[in-house]
Design a protein around this motif. Structure first.
Motif, PDB file in Angstrom:
ATOM      1  N   LYS A  63       0.831  -1.208   0.000  1.00 17.09           N
ATOM      2  CA  LYS A  63       0.000   0.000   0.000  1.00 17.09           C
ATOM      3  C   LYS A  63       0.862   1.254   0.000  1.00 17.09           C
ATOM      4  O   LYS A  63       0.437   2.296  -0.493  1.00 17.09           O
ATOM      5  CB  LYS A  63      -0.938  -0.005   1.208  1.00 17.09           C
ATOM      6  CG  LYS A  63      -2.036  -1.024   1.077  1.00 17.09           C
ATOM      7  CD  LYS A  63      -2.896  -1.088   2.310  1.00 17.09           C
ATOM      8  CE  LYS A  63      -3.973  -2.142   2.115  1.00 17.09           C
ATOM      9  NZ  LYS A  63      -4.566  -2.562   3.364  1.00 17.09           N
ATOM     10  N   PRO A 122       2.199   2.710  -4.041  1.00 16.65           N
ATOM     11  CA  PRO A 122       1.267   1.604  -3.978  1.00 16.65           C
ATOM     12  C   PRO A 122       1.236   0.873  -5.312  1.00 16.65           C
ATOM     13  O   PRO A 122       1.303   1.494  -6.375  1.00 16.65           O
ATOM     14  CB  PRO A 122      -0.070   2.260  -3.672  1.00 16.65           C
ATOM     15  CG  PRO A 122       0.020   3.603  -4.335  1.00 16.65           C
ATOM     16  CD  PRO A 122       1.492   3.977  -4.293  1.00 16.65           C
ATOM     17  N   THR A 179      -4.740   0.063  -5.716  1.00 10.08           N
ATOM     18  CA  THR A 179      -5.704   1.105  -6.082  1.00 10.08           C
ATOM     19  C   THR A 179      -6.889   0.515  -6.845  1.00 10.08           C
ATOM     20  O   THR A 179      -8.017   0.982  -6.694  1.00 10.08           O
ATOM     21  CB  THR A 179      -5.028   2.229  -6.901  1.00 10.08           C
ATOM     22  OG1 THR A 179      -4.315   1.650  -8.002  1.00 10.08           O
ATOM     23  CG2 THR A 179      -4.061   3.028  -6.030  1.00 10.08           C
ATOM     24  N   ASP A 204      -7.103   6.385  -4.969  1.00 11.69           N
ATOM     25  CA  ASP A 204      -6.172   7.469  -4.658  1.00 11.69           C
ATOM     26  C   ASP A 204      -4.905   6.900  -4.030  1.00 11.69           C
ATOM     27  O   ASP A 204      -4.969   6.188  -3.030  1.00 11.69           O
ATOM     28  CB  ASP A 204      -6.868   8.443  -3.702  1.00 11.69           C
ATOM     29  CG  ASP A 204      -5.983   9.584  -3.268  1.00 11.69           C
ATOM     30  OD1 ASP A 204      -5.123  10.008  -4.056  1.00 11.69           O
ATOM     31  OD2 ASP A 204      -6.170  10.059  -2.129  1.00 11.69           O
ATOM     32  N   GLN A 205      -3.758   7.224  -4.614  1.00 12.36           N
ATOM     33  CA  GLN A 205      -2.492   6.732  -4.087  1.00 12.36           C
ATOM     34  C   GLN A 205      -2.212   7.281  -2.688  1.00 12.36           C
ATOM     35  O   GLN A 205      -1.628   6.594  -1.849  1.00 12.36           O
ATOM     36  CB  GLN A 205      -1.345   7.079  -5.023  1.00 12.36           C
ATOM     37  CG  GLN A 205      -1.398   6.314  -6.321  1.00 12.36           C
ATOM     38  CD  GLN A 205      -0.197   6.600  -7.199  1.00 12.36           C
ATOM     39  OE1 GLN A 205       0.592   7.491  -6.939  1.00 12.36           O
ATOM     40  NE2 GLN A 205      -0.070   5.817  -8.272  1.00 12.36           N
ATOM     41  N   ALA A 228      -4.118   5.168  -0.245  1.00 16.31           N
ATOM     42  CA  ALA A 228      -3.462   3.861  -0.133  1.00 16.31           C
ATOM     43  C   ALA A 228      -2.232   3.974   0.765  1.00 16.31           C
ATOM     44  O   ALA A 228      -2.002   3.114   1.623  1.00 16.31           O
ATOM     45  CB  ALA A 228      -3.074   3.338  -1.514  1.00 16.31           C
ATOM     46  N   ARG A 229      -1.448   5.016   0.586  1.00 14.71           N
ATOM     47  CA  ARG A 229      -0.254   5.210   1.418  1.00 14.71           C
ATOM     48  C   ARG A 229      -0.623   5.439   2.883  1.00 14.71           C
ATOM     49  O   ARG A 229       0.051   4.951   3.793  1.00 14.71           O
ATOM     50  CB  ARG A 229       0.577   6.365   0.879  1.00 14.71           C
ATOM     51  CG  ARG A 229       1.287   6.023  -0.409  1.00 14.71           C
ATOM     52  CD  ARG A 229       2.238   7.127  -0.862  1.00 14.71           C
ATOM     53  NE  ARG A 229       2.906   6.711  -2.069  1.00 14.71           N
ATOM     54  CZ  ARG A 229       2.660   7.217  -3.268  1.00 14.71           C
ATOM     55  NH1 ARG A 229       1.767   8.193  -3.414  1.00 14.71           N
ATOM     56  NH2 ARG A 229       3.311   6.782  -4.329  1.00 14.71           N
TER      57      ARG A 229
END
Length: 137
Positions: free
Chosen positions: A36, A39, A44, A55-56, A59-60
């Motif tokens: 994640k 990512p 995603t 959305d990255q 995810a982060r």
């Protein structure tokens, strides 16, 4: 009057089994958090399929939360706090899968399986938790 609490002492076998179970949970969650953070596209895409924005940044954030809770779980002094936080995190994952209509035994209940293994591993190796949750022989 002696008011000290006598904690139940786990056997060597239970400590080894508890560490092995906890280690499996830690390895899985470190992998999950790491993919994640990158990512990877699968992250995603899966988020979008579950109804979240692809959305990255989100995810982060989820990856960082996973890793933080996992680190707290891995450190003996904070392992119970880490287990509590992981329980909440995994409960949120289960709610997401319930809302998305994911398969019951493979997706929806996976958070439950992981949580039971995490708490079981901790119970097997931690006398503090054994005193809070005593099981009769």
């Amino acid at each position: 009057m002696n008011t000290s609490l006598v904690l139940p002492v786990p056997t060597t076998k239970s400590v080894i089994l508890g560490r092995a179970l906890s280690g499996l949970v830690i390895l899985f969650l470190v992998f999950d958090g790491a993919i994640k953070l990158v990512p990877l596209p699968v992250v995603t895409e899966t988020m979008a399929a579950l109804g979240y924005p692809a959305d990255q940044g989100l995810a982060r954030l989820l990856g960082a939360m996973t890793l933080l809770c996992t680190v707290l779980y891995a450190i003996p002094r904070t392992s119970i706090l880490g287990a509590i936080l992981l329980t909440g995190y995994l409960g949120g994952a289960m709610a997401t899968h319930l809302r998305a209509g994911s398969p019951l035994f493979t997706h929806l209940l996976f958070g439950l399986y992981l949580g039971v293994i995490a708490w079981g591993g901790l119970w097997l190796r931690d006398p503090r938790l054994r005193s809070l949750i005593p099981f009769k022989n």
